[in-house]
Write an enzyme that holds these catalytic residues in place. Sequence first.
Site, PDB file in Angstrom:
ATOM      1  CG  HIS A 191      -2.188   0.803   1.022  1.00  0.00           C
ATOM      2  ND1 HIS A 191      -3.462   0.296   1.120  1.00  0.00           N
ATOM      3  CD2 HIS A 191      -2.348   2.117   0.730  1.00  0.00           C
ATOM      4  CE1 HIS A 191      -4.360   1.255   0.916  1.00  0.00           C
ATOM      5  NE2 HIS A 191      -3.706   2.383   0.678  1.00  0.00           N
ATOM      6  CD  GLU A 236      -6.734   3.391  -4.536  1.00  0.00           C
ATOM      7  OE1 GLU A 236      -5.958   4.355  -4.393  1.00  0.00           O
ATOM      8  OE2 GLU A 236      -7.925   3.438  -4.232  1.00  0.00           O
ATOM      9  CD  GLU A 445      -8.912   1.947  -0.127  1.00  0.00           C
ATOM     10  OE1 GLU A 445      -9.110   3.147  -0.425  1.00  0.00           O
ATOM     11  OE2 GLU A 445      -7.788   1.423  -0.134  1.00  0.00           O
TER      12      GLU A 445
HETATM   13  C1  GBH Z   1      -7.524   5.521  -1.564  1.00  0.00           C
HETATM   14  O1  GBH Z   1      -7.119   6.334  -2.625  1.00  0.00           O
HETATM   15  C2  GBH Z   1      -6.314   4.949  -0.860  1.00  0.00           C
HETATM   16  O2  GBH Z   1      -6.174   3.572  -1.117  1.00  0.00           O
HETATM   17  C3  GBH Z   1      -6.301   5.201   0.618  1.00  0.00           C
HETATM   18  O3  GBH Z   1      -5.034   4.941   1.127  1.00  0.00           O
HETATM   19  C4  GBH Z   1      -6.779   6.605   0.891  1.00  0.00           C
HETATM   20  O4  GBH Z   1      -6.626   6.999   2.197  1.00  0.00           O
HETATM   21  C5  GBH Z   1      -8.245   6.657   0.501  1.00  0.00           C
HETATM   22  O5  GBH Z   1      -8.420   6.249  -0.830  1.00  0.00           O
HETATM   23  C6  GBH Z   1      -8.889   8.018   0.647  1.00  0.00           C
HETATM   24  O6  GBH Z   1      -8.343   8.919  -0.261  1.00  0.00           O
HETATM   25  O7  GBH Z   1      -5.308  12.893  -7.122  1.00  0.00           O
HETATM   26  O8  GBH Z   1      -3.638  14.605  -6.871  1.00  0.00           O
HETATM   27  O9  GBH Z   1      -5.867  15.022  -6.080  1.00  0.00           O
HETATM   28  C7  GBH Z   1      -8.150   6.919  -3.405  1.00  0.00           C
HETATM   29  C8  GBH Z   1      -7.589   7.749  -4.547  1.00  0.00           C
HETATM   30  C9  GBH Z   1      -5.801   9.293  -4.930  1.00  0.00           C
HETATM   31  C10 GBH Z   1      -7.769  10.051  -3.935  1.00  0.00           C
HETATM   32  C11 GBH Z   1      -5.082  10.551  -4.501  1.00  0.00           C
HETATM   33  C12 GBH Z   1      -7.076  11.299  -3.492  1.00  0.00           C
HETATM   34  C13 GBH Z   1      -5.443  12.904  -3.923  1.00  0.00           C
HETATM   35  C14 GBH Z   1      -4.333  13.413  -4.745  1.00  0.00           C
HETATM   36  N1  GBH Z   1      -6.885   8.944  -4.056  1.00  0.00           N
HETATM   37  N2  GBH Z   1      -6.027  11.652  -4.406  1.00  0.00           N
HETATM   38  S1  GBH Z   1      -4.807  14.039  -6.301  1.00  0.00           S
END
Ligand code: GBH
Length: 548
Positions: A191, A236, A445
């Site tokens: 992860h 992911e 998730e």
């Molecule tokens: C998941 O990511 C993860 O597996 C988990 O660890 C995390 O805490 C959870 O969801 C909640 O976010 O794309 O530049 O705006 C979900 C996909 C990718 C969403 C990164 C938020 C923020 C950076 N995530 N994104 S950006």
Amino acid sequence: MALRRVLCFCIKRLHWTTTRAIWRSSFCSKIAFCFLLGLVVLSYRELIRAEQRYEKFVYREFQDPERDSFLYGTFPSNFSWGVATAAYQIEGAWNEDGKGPSIWDTFTHTPGRTYNNQTGDVTCDSYHRYEDDIAIMKEMGMKHYRFSIAWSRVFPDGTRNRINMAGVDYYHKLIDGLLAAGIQPMVTLYHWDLPQALQDMGGWDNDIMAVHFDNYADFCFNEYGSKVKLWITFNEPYVFTKVGLETGVHAPGLKHQGTTVYRAAHNVLKAHAKAWHTYNDRYRSTQKGKCGITLNCSWGQAATDSEEDKAAADRYMQFGFGWFAHPIFVNGDYPEVIKDKVMKKSLAQGLTTSRLPEFTEEEKQLLKGTSDFLGANYYTAVYVSAKERQAMPPGFFKDQDFMTTDDENWPTSGAGWMRPVPWGFRKFLNWINENFNKPVIYITENGVAEHSEDEPMFEDTWRIQYLTSHVNEMLKAYTLDGIDIRGYTYWSLMDNLEWAEGYASRFGLYYVDFKNPKRPRLPKESASVYAKVIRNNGFPEPASGMLW
Ligand code: GBH
């Protein structure tokens, strides 16, 4: 609302007559009256609060009554309900007991990389407080717990040259505690926290990573496999390659546009296939578990009915989800549309070959069919329309020729990047089912956040709505669409380090007080609602006498 109006009317009419009567009455009656008045005021306040709570709860806008209506029904008795976390987000103890540094330790310790420079040095302190985590899961009646192993806690420099026994023991204690509480462990091997020593060798851009990952996976299967029956190789890959190597918002923070991202993903796929074969060849027959991968994508809804937009929406899904799912679940190779687009743009950039690497025939055979189930993460949806992008300079997003927007009517959330769109979940599941040979699916998730620095928000109506409406869409996918969904996992058990966005983006069913050295976990209202959904195994018909 109607009740409130009637009350106001009565108060107005009775105003004068009552005042006069009280003025003339005895002392005792005055006291009695004040008491009664107090009672009325209190119950009125309660009524208003209950109404407000209800209004928040019903956030489905019924833009499309058929699509958004509620379905009563339950899941089969062996359906598994769980919660998820990840090592770097909850463990803390970043340099204790022989753990090696990961790319996330390096990243968060570099000023300016995360919100208020927050780090996972301590976070929920689950390395020392995992028993608290197990206790609250038991209280909610959880069936499985999805957590991840920190690679560098087990292999401090990422290789099997040195094994950290204190780290190995930590996961034994956690797993044993879960089993004793009747909770099945679902373990993610990766992860996002690559050992820093491996990043120093080039990280996922170096194809030797597949060997190191396989060694690490082999070690974990061997060590924990008699107790762990559900394994997830990667969480992911779309996110950690894109956000880590293309946009640089996550560790290791590189911005190598349009190149490294494809090579890294290529190596991740090879690493996944290697580890799955290791499980299949050496452990499956004795351990009898399952090994899968977790993929994610927002649902891409075509902005209009035009052929261009529909094709753009499909492209959005293929670049996000099909990039990994197609090689694993279909034919060992990338979707045609990705090969096509990246090749055309690469040629237009004056290159002689595509920036997308190719698999050999042998590699394709090794990749095809390497997942016993598909872990799917869903959070939100976007509208997608076609948009031709210029070739220069190269970029992963520009290869895809679309643009995304969201809908002002969709509710917002405490995480800036996501708006709750429950109906997108059912469409997302149907799209997966149709495109990847009807795989066995675990939702690994799904969740929502509130934004709050420290202040607890226990009345989390938004989470109750999010959870119930998404589980309901999943019920439709299961019951009405016949999709083989075996489990649901809420993200997250408790508030934790939301990567670069820090601690204020709170996804937990439990509130964590990060100012308190004991890191108490306190239930939000959604925790008891989820417990009820679990007890009822869904939403039984009101007529059955079991109200949920
Ligand atoms: C998941 O990511 C993860 O597996 C988990 O660890 C995390 O805490 C959870 O969801 C909640 O976010 O794309 O530049 O705006 C979900 C996909 C990718 C969403 C990164 C938020 C923020 C950076 N995530 N994104 S950006």
